[in-house]
Design a protein around this motif. Structure first.
Motif, short mmCIF file in Angstrom:
data_model
loop_
_atom_site.label_atom_id
_atom_site.label_comp_id
_atom_site.label_asym_id
_atom_site.label_seq_id
_atom_site.Cartn_x
_atom_site.Cartn_y
_atom_site.Cartn_z
N VAL A 108 2.37 5.98 -7.28
CA VAL A 108 1.73 6.88 -6.20
C VAL A 108 1.66 8.32 -6.35
N PHE A 109 3.03 8.77 -6.28
CA PHE A 109 3.16 10.16 -6.07
C PHE A 109 2.79 11.12 -7.11
N ALA A 110 2.73 10.89 -8.14
CA ALA A 110 1.86 11.68 -9.29
C ALA A 110 0.23 11.98 -9.03
N LYS A 111 -0.15 10.93 -8.24
CA LYS A 111 -1.69 10.97 -8.06
C LYS A 111 -2.05 11.70 -6.48
N LEU A 112 -0.90 11.63 -5.68
CA LEU A 112 -1.03 12.19 -4.40
C LEU A 112 -0.41 13.42 -4.17
N TYR A 113 0.36 13.79 -5.06
CA TYR A 113 1.04 15.11 -4.47
C TYR A 113 0.90 16.10 -5.83
N PHE A 114 0.44 15.71 -6.99
CA PHE A 114 0.15 16.41 -7.86
C PHE A 114 -1.14 16.04 -8.58
N PRO A 115 -2.29 16.03 -7.83
CA PRO A 115 -3.41 15.83 -8.47
C PRO A 115 -3.97 16.71 -9.39
N GLU A 116 -3.76 17.96 -9.35
CA GLU A 116 -4.27 18.94 -10.36
C GLU A 116 -3.78 18.82 -11.65
N SER A 117 -2.42 18.15 -11.80
CA SER A 117 -1.83 18.20 -13.10
C SER A 117 -2.43 17.15 -14.14
N GLY A 129 18.24 -5.14 -2.49
CA GLY A 129 17.29 -4.19 -2.12
C GLY A 129 16.07 -3.80 -2.96
N LEU A 130 16.44 -4.07 -4.27
CA LEU A 130 15.40 -4.02 -5.31
C LEU A 130 14.23 -4.96 -5.05
N PHE A 131 14.74 -6.06 -4.67
CA PHE A 131 13.78 -7.30 -4.39
C PHE A 131 12.95 -7.09 -3.20
N LEU A 132 13.53 -6.58 -2.15
CA LEU A 132 12.87 -6.16 -0.75
C LEU A 132 11.93 -5.02 -1.18
N ALA A 133 12.33 -3.90 -1.61
CA ALA A 133 11.36 -2.99 -1.86
C ALA A 133 10.19 -3.34 -2.72
N ASN A 134 10.30 -4.04 -3.79
CA ASN A 134 9.19 -4.53 -4.70
C ASN A 134 8.77 -5.46 -3.94
N LEU A 135 8.94 -6.34 -3.09
CA LEU A 135 8.03 -7.34 -2.33
C LEU A 135 7.21 -6.50 -1.43
N ALA A 136 7.86 -5.57 -0.74
CA ALA A 136 7.27 -4.71 0.23
C ALA A 136 5.96 -4.20 -0.16
N VAL A 137 6.12 -3.62 -1.41
CA VAL A 137 5.11 -2.96 -2.13
C VAL A 137 4.20 -3.84 -2.75
N LEU A 138 4.59 -4.79 -3.15
CA LEU A 138 3.67 -5.82 -3.73
C LEU A 138 2.74 -6.48 -2.66
N ALA A 139 3.31 -6.95 -1.48
CA ALA A 139 2.72 -7.22 -0.12
C ALA A 139 1.47 -6.35 0.24
N MET A 140 2.20 -5.27 0.32
CA MET A 140 1.07 -4.05 0.82
C MET A 140 0.01 -3.58 -0.12
N SER A 141 0.30 -3.90 -1.74
CA SER A 141 -0.85 -3.75 -2.63
C SER A 141 -1.78 -4.69 -2.49
N TYR A 181 -2.40 -6.56 0.26
CA TYR A 181 -3.07 -6.57 1.68
C TYR A 181 -3.98 -5.46 1.75
N SER A 182 -3.65 -4.11 1.22
CA SER A 182 -4.24 -3.06 1.78
C SER A 182 -5.33 -2.84 0.38
N GLY A 183 -5.24 -3.18 -0.93
CA GLY A 183 -5.99 -3.26 -1.70
C GLY A 183 -6.32 -1.78 -2.31
N SER A 184 -7.59 -1.39 -2.26
CA SER A 184 -8.20 -0.23 -2.35
C SER A 184 -7.50 1.13 -1.70
N ALA A 185 -7.08 0.51 -0.52
CA ALA A 185 -6.60 1.55 0.38
C ALA A 185 -5.12 1.75 0.23
N PHE A 186 -4.33 1.08 -0.95
CA PHE A 186 -3.17 1.33 -1.04
C PHE A 186 -2.73 2.74 -1.35
N LEU A 187 -3.44 3.42 -1.90
CA LEU A 187 -2.98 4.95 -2.23
C LEU A 187 -3.41 5.81 -1.18
#
Length: 456
Positions: free
Chosen positions: A48-57, A174-186, A188-194
């Motif tokens: 996410v961060f490269a696209k949202l916080y450095f979009p002109e690079s 912690g790695l499991f929970l973090a990736n599970l949370a991102v996967l679930a929201m990925s 659920y939110s679909g194209s709105a993830f970003l």
């Protein structure tokens, strides 16, 4: 009554065992929460961060810029080790662990509200950098306290490696929970993830912090620190004292972590950039593979901690370092097939050699330092590796691939890290099954305690 005590009140054998269970539970859950916070940032950086916080690079430059912010957290970790190592050896393990949990959790919660480049320009990246630094300070003080809280409640020397490995269990959890949370929201939110989906896991971290805080408030101080307190053996400046008395142990601890830490962040953070942009793999495939790999470590970390009690801490660790050096080439041979099955298998297997080192690592490092300076020495040795290994690893991997256009260049970097770790570990002392409750940094007491450096 048992000799074990906390504070001024002696504890029975049954109560001491109960406190050990509570300490292990509190350490494991607390580190799980803190590593959830830390890895959540790691996972989202590549997606996410490269696209949202450095979009002109340029995409590659934007990725490097995002990983530079990511690396700030690792630079901050020795700062946290110095600050909280001092207080952990001065006021105790418990109080220090409560503060680190709050610091880490609140910084992670705040990430959910950072505006993007489109809203406030470069100030969004600046805010991320500040919060990442605070995260790093928190996790820098967390590890030493959580390991000591478990290890110093262990009353038998024969199981110290196994008990000390449980706070390490917090990393894959912690790695499991973090990736599970991102996967679930990925999903659920679909194209709105970003736009908003990626923020939800950061927002939910505040709930985990409340749970961890409740658990840590209900544990006692460790018997070893209580004894030091009662004997008036607390150092005024433990961090300065350990730098003066045990500088070699600090340096060797940091170098010994090269083969454990650098490849870990290549396989769990850089892999998202490499997998999506170079291999054309799907985001969800990579997230599920890292989830599966973290599940494997639920078993392998305590397993290899236990094995280290049987064959020796140093021997187990060196076997793991050798396995890490070899596996790097196998990893890129598998993922470069671009076959989803082989990519999945490679990522899942990548953390097994890591477990061979990470399981015995807590005891190996913490045992190297005498009790009254243990929090400071172990924390600083452990966290210095963040500056030379974990933080730069995704940056180095990105730069190597950009120059050589081959994953095998990254595998050579992993191999070099393994060689450094093998040499450093061979120079460390092995305190497996020895008494660590007595002070052993004074040469006049070496023979008395049997802790001469380098003994097997």
């Amino acid at each position: 009554m048992a000799a074990t005590q906390s504070g001024a009140m002696p504890l029975s054998d049954e109560e001491a065992r109960r406190q050990l269970r509570r300490a292990v539970l509190a350490s494991t859950i607390g580190t799980t929460i803190e590593w959830y916070d830390f890895f959540l940032y790691s996972t989202v950086t590549g997606l996410v961060f490269a696209k949202l916080y450095f979009p002109e690079s340029d995409p590659l430059v934007g990725t490097l810029q995002a990983f530079l912010i990511y690396a700030v957290g690792f630079i901050a970790r020795p700062v946290g080790a110095a600050i909280f190592g001092h207080y952990g050896d001065r006021i105790g393990r418990k109080a220090t662990l409560i503060v680190t949990l709050l610091l880490m959790g609140l910084a992670t919660f705040a990430v959910a509200f950072v505006p993007t480049y489109a809203a406030i320009g470069i100030w969004g990246a600046v805010a991320l950098t500040v919060l990442r630094f605070i995260q790093g300070v928190g996790v820098g003080g967390e590890w030493g306290g959580s390991v000591l809280m478990s290890m110093e409640w262990t009353r038998t020397n024969a199981h110290r490696g196994f008990v000390a490995s449980w706070p390490q269990f917090g990393v894959p959890a912690g790695l499991f929970l973090a990736n599970l949370a991102v996967l679930a929201m990925s999903q659920y939110s679909g194209s709105a993830f970003l736009s908003w989906g990626w923020r939800v896991p950061f927002f939910l971290s505040i709930v985990l912090v409340a749970i961890g805080l409740y658990i840590r408030l209900n544990i006692l101080e460790t018997p070893i620190f209580a004894k030091l307190l009662s004997e008036h053996r607390i150092e005024k400046t433990p961090m300065l004292e350990v730098l003066r008395r045990q500088p070699k142990d600090i340096l060797l601890s940091a170098l010994a972590r090269m083969a454990e830490q650098a490849p870990f962040y290549i396989y769990t953070a850089f892999v998202f950039t490499y997998g999506v942009r170079t291999l054309g793999a799907s985001r969800d495939l990579l997230l599920m593979a890292v989830l599966a790999a973290s599940l494997v470590e639920f078993v392998t970390i305590p397993l290899f901690g236990h094995v280290s009690d049987l064959i020796g801490r140093r021997r187990m660790y060196m076997i793991g370092a050798a396995a890490v050096g070899v596996f790097g080439f196998l990893f890129f041979a598998m993922v470069d097939t671009r076959n989803p099955l082989w990519i999945f298998v490679a990522i899942v297997l990548s953390l097994v050699p890591h477990s061979m080192m990470y399981g015995p690592q807590a005891a190996l490092i913490a045992e190297s330092f005498t009790g009254r300076m243990r929090y400071s020495g172990a924390s600083l040795g452990y966290q210095l590796a963040s500056v030379i290994a974990g933080g730069p690893a995704p940056l180095i991997a990105t730069a190597l691939f950009a120059y050589y256009h081959s994953g095998y260049a990254i595998a050579c970097y992993v191999f070099a890290c393994a060689v450094v770790s093998l040499i450093a570990t061979s120079r460390m002392g092995d305190y497996t099954n020895k008494d660590i409750s007595r002070e052993y940094d004074d040469p006049r007491r070496m023979g008395e305690s049997g802790h001469a450096s380098g003994t097997a």
